[in-house]
Enzyme design. Structure first.
Site, PDB file in Angstrom:
ATOM      1  N   ALA A   1       0.839  -1.196   0.000  1.00  0.00           N
ATOM      2  CA  ALA A   1       0.000   0.000   0.000  1.00  0.00           C
ATOM      3  C   ALA A   1       0.873   1.243   0.000  1.00  0.00           C
ATOM      4  O   ALA A   1       2.035   1.211   0.426  1.00  0.00           O
ATOM      5  CB  ALA A   1      -0.926   0.007   1.214  1.00  0.00           C
ATOM      6  N   ASP A   2       0.288   2.337  -0.479  1.00  0.00           N
ATOM      7  CA  ASP A   2       0.978   3.618  -0.423  1.00  0.00           C
ATOM      8  C   ASP A   2      -0.058   4.717  -0.246  1.00  0.00           C
ATOM      9  O   ASP A   2      -1.062   4.743  -0.955  1.00  0.00           O
ATOM     10  CB  ASP A   2       1.794   3.872  -1.692  1.00  0.00           C
ATOM     11  CG  ASP A   2       2.802   4.984  -1.490  1.00  0.00           C
ATOM     12  OD1 ASP A   2       3.935   4.675  -1.082  1.00  0.00           O
ATOM     13  OD2 ASP A   2       2.453   6.159  -1.710  1.00  0.00           O
ATOM     14  N   THR A   3       0.187   5.587   0.710  1.00  0.00           N
ATOM     15  CA  THR A   3      -0.727   6.681   0.995  1.00  0.00           C
ATOM     16  C   THR A   3      -0.080   8.001   0.609  1.00  0.00           C
ATOM     17  O   THR A   3       1.076   8.259   0.960  1.00  0.00           O
ATOM     18  CB  THR A   3      -1.100   6.706   2.493  1.00  0.00           C
ATOM     19  OG1 THR A   3      -1.727   5.467   2.828  1.00  0.00           O
ATOM     20  CG2 THR A   3      -2.049   7.852   2.800  1.00  0.00           C
TER      21      THR A   3
END
Length: 203
Positions: A80-82
């Site tokens: 994931a990447d925010t």
């Protein structure tokens, strides 16, 4: 091949979380999901033509590709990447306290978007990439408030230089449109739904 509702826990793929984020670990743990953490260094640059959700999804998929060759057939990888976006500018993790203060000065008194991109990659090659968006409203903040937060909470590991679960989230965030957990780093409602499709969770 396991169905979406496996009749035995033994048929479930083993979830691998490729993230060093304590927030993502916390959220998966609170979901009641068993997982192991696997880490490696991955370049987090992205093509300049990408904007907003495209950036988050690209980075999540790019991270997953770094682990693809080492996945066992019964493993399911989650990356994931925010990112924080103000207009079309992507605010990544600040390099130092001065940049963190500068970012928060830009965000104060305005609304911005938080995107989390997620990639699920199975050892048998199946893959899904998706993202979720939350609009976050900040009240106007004074410079002493911003400096207090940066000094005491040291948000250098957070996109946009803040964590919604921190002090600043309590005193500055006036409204959320979308998932709060997405702002923390994982849209758990959507993650659970996709994990069910892979047969990795079920009640």
């Amino acid at each position: 091949m396991p169905s979406s509702a496996p009749d035995s826990l033994h048929h479930r793929p083993r979830l691998v979380l490729a993230s060093n984020s304590p927030r993502r670990r916390q959220l998966l743990t609170e979901l009641g999901v068993d997982y192991e953490v696997r880490l490696r260094e991955v370049d987090e640059s992205f093509p300049p033509h990408l904007v907003r959700a495209e950036v988050a999804e690209y980075l999540a998929a790019h991270k997953a590709s770094a682990y693809a060759s080492e996945l066992a057939p019964d493993e399911l990888l989650l990356t994931a990447d925010t990112i924080v976006c103000l207009d079309n500018d992507v605010l990544n993790k600040p390099a130092d306290a001065a940049e963190a203060i500068q970012m928060l000065q830009r965000l104060q008194g305005r609304a911005h978007e938080v995107y989390t991109g997620v990639c699920l990659l199975a050892g048998d090659g199946r893959r899904v990439v998706f993202s979720d968006q939350t609009r976050v409203h900040f009240r106007p903040l004074s410079l002493p408030e911003i400096e207090h937060y940066v000094t005491h909470y040291k948000p250098l590991d957070k996109a946009g230089a803040y964590g919604a679960q921190d002090w600043i989230g309590m005193v500055a965030v006036t409204q959320l449109e979308g998932s709060y957990f997405n702002v923390m780093g994982l849209p758990v409602h959507r993650v659970w739904e996709e994990l069910e499709k892979f047969g990795a969770v079920g009640l």
